[in-house]
Each structure stands twice: as C-alpha cells, then as structure tokens.
Design an enzyme around this catalytic site. Structure first.
Site, PDB file in Angstrom:
ATOM      1  N   LEU A 124     -40.185 -16.960  -2.331  1.00 47.27           N
ATOM      2  CA  LEU A 124     -38.905 -16.320  -2.018  1.00 47.27           C
ATOM      3  C   LEU A 124     -38.441 -16.729  -0.624  1.00 47.27           C
ATOM      4  CD1 LEU A 124     -40.012 -12.790  -3.212  1.00 47.27           C
ATOM      5  CD2 LEU A 124     -38.495 -14.348  -4.449  1.00 47.27           C
ATOM      6  N   ASP A 125     -37.221 -17.217  -0.520  1.00 48.47           N
ATOM      7  CA  ASP A 125     -36.630 -17.523   0.771  1.00 48.47           C
ATOM      8  C   ASP A 125     -36.282 -16.207   1.459  1.00 48.47           C
ATOM      9  OD1 ASP A 125     -35.446 -19.020   2.862  1.00 48.47           O
ATOM     10  OD2 ASP A 125     -33.479 -18.802   1.938  1.00 48.47           O
ATOM     11  N   LYS A 126     -36.590 -16.076   2.749  1.00 44.53           N
ATOM     12  CA  LYS A 126     -36.359 -14.809   3.445  1.00 44.53           C
ATOM     13  C   LYS A 126     -34.872 -14.551   3.645  1.00 44.53           C
ATOM     14  CE  LYS A 126     -36.751 -14.214   7.921  1.00 44.53           C
ATOM     15  NZ  LYS A 126     -35.485 -13.684   8.349  1.00 44.53           N
TER      16      LYS A 126
ATOM     17  N   THR B 116     -32.145 -13.754   0.783  1.00 41.89           N
ATOM     18  CA  THR B 116     -32.787 -13.360  -0.465  1.00 41.89           C
ATOM     19  C   THR B 116     -33.521 -12.035  -0.258  1.00 41.89           C
ATOM     20  OG1 THR B 116     -33.058 -15.675  -1.099  1.00 41.89           O
ATOM     21  CG2 THR B 116     -34.414 -14.067  -2.265  1.00 41.89           C
TER      22      THR B 116
END
Length: 170
Positions: A10-12, A15
């Site tokens: 997961l991209d921080k 997201t």
C-alpha cells in the site's frame, strides 16, 4: 488467481493518508515566524513538490503575497536553495542545512526529534549562513485505513507500507 495473493503493498500518501499535507507548526530560533514563512514560502513557490506547496499555502494564508525567488535550484531528495530579497535561502532536510554549514541549534534539533517521534516530517529553513527554523509538516491518516488494513490481515494477507518518508513517520 487472487487466492494465492498473500501480500498487499500500500502506498502511504493518498492511499493510507488523505494526501492533504499541511504545515502544522513553525519552530523558530530567534526569528519572527512571519519572516520564516516569507523566506521559505517565496523559495518553495518555485517548486511543485507537495511539501513545498503545503508551505506555500500556509505562507500565503498568513502573508497574502510572496516574493519571487531568484537563482532557484532544486536539490533532488534534499530540498531547494535560492535567493529571496538578497538573502541566500536553503529549505529542506536538516541534513541539507548541515551540508551547507548551517547546523541546527539544540532547540531546533529538539523540535525535529519531537516532531519525528510524533510521525511528522520536518523541513529546516536557513538563510545567510544560519539555520533559522524548522517547519513541521503532516499528512492525515484516512479514517478508513485502520479497518481496511485489519480486513486484509483477517483475510490472511500481509500488508506492507510503501513510502519515501523516514521510518518513524511510516
């Protein structure tokens, strides 16, 4: 084929977080807050980086207008430098100022440590050969993120966070 997926990356920013980066504090070292925002805001106005734009938004809210910087240079991954009102200004990671012989004072170093311990990002500001301030920047975690990550774990997946931020912020 998705039954075999066991890890989700997961991209921080944008997201897990809202992606709405904002300036949350200005810690100065014997300098007026408005002077710091004037110098940093003017220099960052030449940058498209999301952190730069957060600094510019905050500066414009307090000052209305910003000077146009001269001799702007982006130092990829570290920050920016240029001239604002005949002052050579450096804005970026604290290590950038250190490299420019502008070490943070003990009070500014303490502000960096405290902000990073709270998961915030710090940007150092210096001009005319001296570190003058630390800007504290933060992004807000989405309300739904904790539940979404918990759901992935309950499905037997391992969530992994992808970010360019320091480990404490991550």
């Amino acid at each position: 084929s998705t039954r075999r997926v066991d890890t989700v990356v997961l991209d921080k920013t944008g997201t897990i977080t809202t992606g709405l980066i904002s300036l949350v504090d200005v810690v100065t070292d014997n300098v007026d807050r408005t002077e710091v925002l004037a110098m940093a805001g003017a220099l960052e106005s030449a940058s498209e980086h999301p952190i730069a734009q957060a600094i510019v938004r905050a500066a414009v809210l307090e000052l209305d207008a910003l000077e146009t910087p001269e001799d702007f240079v982006s130092l990829a991954g570290y920050g920016v430098r240029g001239v604002v009102n005949d002052h050579t200004v450096v804005v970026g990671k604290p290590s950038l100022l250190q490299n420019w012989s502008q070490p943070l004072s003990p009070s500014l170093r303490q502000a960096v440590d405290a902000a990073e311990a709270n998961g915030q990002t710090t940007i150092a500001v210096g001009w005319d050969g001296r570190a003058r301030a630390v800007l504290v920047i933060a992004d807000t975690v989405r309300e739904s993120s904790a539940a979404a990550v918990a759901d992935l774990v309950s499905l037997g997946m391992t969530p992994v966070l992808l970010t360019g931020d320091n480990a404490i912020v991550a």
